[in-house]
Scaffold this active site. Structure first.
Site, PDB file in Angstrom:
ATOM      1  N   HIS A   1      19.493  36.663  80.970  1.00  0.00           N
ATOM      2  CA  HIS A   1      20.399  37.793  81.176  1.00  0.00           C
ATOM      3  C   HIS A   1      21.828  37.355  80.837  1.00  0.00           C
ATOM      4  O   HIS A   1      22.221  37.355  79.674  1.00  0.00           O
ATOM      5  CB  HIS A   1      20.293  38.345  82.595  1.00  0.00           C
ATOM      6  CG  HIS A   1      20.583  39.809  82.679  1.00  0.00           C
ATOM      7  ND1 HIS A   1      21.816  40.334  82.354  1.00  0.00           N
ATOM      8  CD2 HIS A   1      19.801  40.864  83.025  1.00  0.00           C
ATOM      9  CE1 HIS A   1      21.781  41.638  82.492  1.00  0.00           C
ATOM     10  NE2 HIS A   1      20.569  42.003  82.901  1.00  0.00           N
TER      11      HIS A   1
ATOM     12  N   ARG B   1      20.440  35.235  87.335  1.00  0.00           N
ATOM     13  CA  ARG B   1      20.700  36.400  86.486  1.00  0.00           C
ATOM     14  C   ARG B   1      22.027  36.315  85.756  1.00  0.00           C
ATOM     15  O   ARG B   1      22.190  36.881  84.682  1.00  0.00           O
ATOM     16  CB  ARG B   1      20.699  37.674  87.352  1.00  0.00           C
ATOM     17  CG  ARG B   1      20.844  38.972  86.553  1.00  0.00           C
ATOM     18  CD  ARG B   1      20.867  40.176  87.473  1.00  0.00           C
ATOM     19  NE  ARG B   1      20.705  41.414  86.731  1.00  0.00           N
ATOM     20  CZ  ARG B   1      21.699  42.116  86.200  1.00  0.00           C
ATOM     21  NH1 ARG B   1      22.955  41.678  86.335  1.00  0.00           N
ATOM     22  NH2 ARG B   1      21.476  43.233  85.547  1.00  0.00           N
TER      23      ARG B   1
ATOM     24  N   GLU C   1      19.450  36.537  91.277  1.00  0.00           N
ATOM     25  CA  GLU C   1      19.042  37.913  91.564  1.00  0.00           C
ATOM     26  C   GLU C   1      18.016  37.965  92.682  1.00  0.00           C
ATOM     27  O   GLU C   1      18.102  38.792  93.584  1.00  0.00           O
ATOM     28  CB  GLU C   1      18.469  38.597  90.324  1.00  0.00           C
ATOM     29  CG  GLU C   1      17.972  39.996  90.642  1.00  0.00           C
ATOM     30  CD  GLU C   1      17.498  40.784  89.454  1.00  0.00           C
ATOM     31  OE1 GLU C   1      16.288  41.081  89.395  1.00  0.00           O
ATOM     32  OE2 GLU C   1      18.328  41.121  88.584  1.00  0.00           O
TER      33      GLU C   1
ATOM     34  N   ARG D   1      22.827  44.579  94.450  1.00  0.00           N
ATOM     35  CA  ARG D   1      22.348  45.962  94.462  1.00  0.00           C
ATOM     36  C   ARG D   1      21.172  46.071  95.414  1.00  0.00           C
ATOM     37  O   ARG D   1      20.531  45.076  95.738  1.00  0.00           O
ATOM     38  CB  ARG D   1      21.883  46.367  93.055  1.00  0.00           C
ATOM     39  CG  ARG D   1      22.916  46.184  91.972  1.00  0.00           C
ATOM     40  CD  ARG D   1      22.281  46.104  90.594  1.00  0.00           C
ATOM     41  NE  ARG D   1      21.520  44.871  90.449  1.00  0.00           N
ATOM     42  CZ  ARG D   1      20.764  44.565  89.383  1.00  0.00           C
ATOM     43  NH1 ARG D   1      20.668  45.417  88.378  1.00  0.00           N
ATOM     44  NH2 ARG D   1      20.107  43.427  89.319  1.00  0.00           N
TER      45      ARG D   1
END
Length: 363
Positions: free
Chosen positions: A149, A198, A214, A272
């Site tokens: 990523h 990530r 992540e 998130r």
């Protein structure tokens, strides 16, 4: 002063949104919605060294756009992903996920395919006059199981560091100053099997690398060897969701991005959630002169889960302003960082499919 920012979308139809932040009256306004190729929504975008060209990760394509002014954005060219030919097949879920533009000659652009068939990084040359993507000059290997990523160069752009979510590693490559091509130095495994790096950010000093996990929802601190330039884990981590939340809500959080402020004195990271009933979080850290983390200042809830985004974008010219994008509800917000307090000062809803991914600062 007015600042213009550009933002893309996770899903079709492809569009680039130009917004204006006025730091005098603390307002955010939509300036223009620019249509781009419909099937090339940009999940991550970046500027070239002169902020005259946007490079985008657009589903199955890498694309570039001329930007002579904030309201004048023109598609130049699109290229397929390189490496594994299955990556471009319509029946695979592989998509272009991240793009990084070199700030030094020969100004190559580096892109990462993601999900399946993502074992190669793509290097593109650029047109010296227009900045447009020119040719896929190298497809360098990671692992067949890799899904890279985020990436970051050191300050001299001599070494590139990559976060590999699926192979659970952090990689280091050297960059050839003449060609822009990459050569492998090595890789290190993440500290825990469920970390899944990530994103990576590097201290301006080049002495420390910050790897955002992540899966582990934590920030891992790595020391960079001055000779080999390889990162080694220091054993230090900092939480990106509050204590107890991962136990109370298993597999409901996934951390997102980490960026340093302009001065290099602060670091911001976001996480998130996977449910609209849970918020994401934004963390701030103070950095020592050598880049080591001194302390975690805050871990504040964000307004929503963040969706696919919750990407924070510090202003490139000042520590004072940070943009935050969300695609659960579709908005961009501006935050002020003052006296080590974070306050939201402006909000703009943009109810378009897939809005909004990362914000990039034009002026």
């Amino acid at each position: 002063m007015k600042h213009h920012l550009m933002i893309g979308t996770w899903t079709p139809p492809g569009a680039i949104f130009t917004v204006c932040f006025d730091d005098a009256d603390l307002s955010l306004t939509l300036v223009k919605r620019t249509e781009i190729p419909e099937d090339e929504p940009i999940s991550w975008m970046t500027f070239n060294h002169s902020r005259s060209t946007i490079y985008g990760a657009g589903m199955k394509k890498w694309n570039s756009f001329a930007v002579p002014s904030p309201s004048d954005i023109t598609h130049q060219v699109s290229h397929p992903m390189g490496g594994d030919p299955n990556a471009n097949a319509s029946d695979t879920k592989t998509r272009a996920i991240f793009v990084l533009a070199a700030k030094t000659p020969p100004h190559c652009v580096y892109g990462n395919p993601f999900y399946d068939h993502a074992g190669f990084g793509n290097v593109f040359s650029t047109n010296a006059k227009t900045g447009a993507l020119k040719e896929n000059v190298q497809n360098y290997e990671y692992l067949p199981t890799s899904a890279i990523h985020g990436m970051v160069f050191d300050a001299a752009e001599e070494h590139l560091y990559s976060a590999d979510m699926w192979a659970n590693k952090v990689w280091c490559h050297t960059k050839d100053a003449e060609t822009g091509h990459l050569t492998l130095v090595g890789s290190v495994d993440a500290p825990a099997s469920n970390d899944h790096p990530r994103w990576v950010e590097i201290a301006p000093s080049g002495k420390f690398l910050y790897a955002l996990m992540e899966g582990g929802n934590r920030l891992g601190i790595y020391r960079i060897d001055p000779e080999t330039r390889m990162p080694s884990f220091t054993g230090k981590t900092y939480p990106l969701v509050p204590p107890g939340m991962m136990e109370s809500f298993p597999k409901m959080f996934r951390s997102d991005v980490v960026f340093a402020s302009k001065s290099g004195k602060y670091l911001f990271a976001t996480s998130r959630s996977n449910s609209p009933s849970l918020t994401g979080y934004i963390a701030a850290f103070s950095l020592a002169g050598d880049g080591n983390i001194e302390r975690q200042i805050c871990l504040n809830p964000t307004p929503t889960s963040g969706g696919h985004s919750n990407a924070v974008s510090p202003c490139p010219w000042s520590d004072e302003w940070l943009a935050l994008c969300d695609d659960e509800k579709g908005f961009v917000e501006m935050y002020r960082w003052r006296d080590e307090f974070l306050s939201r000062v402006a909000h703009l809803d943009i109810k378009e499919p897939g809005f909004g991914m990362n914000a990039i600062w034009y002026d």
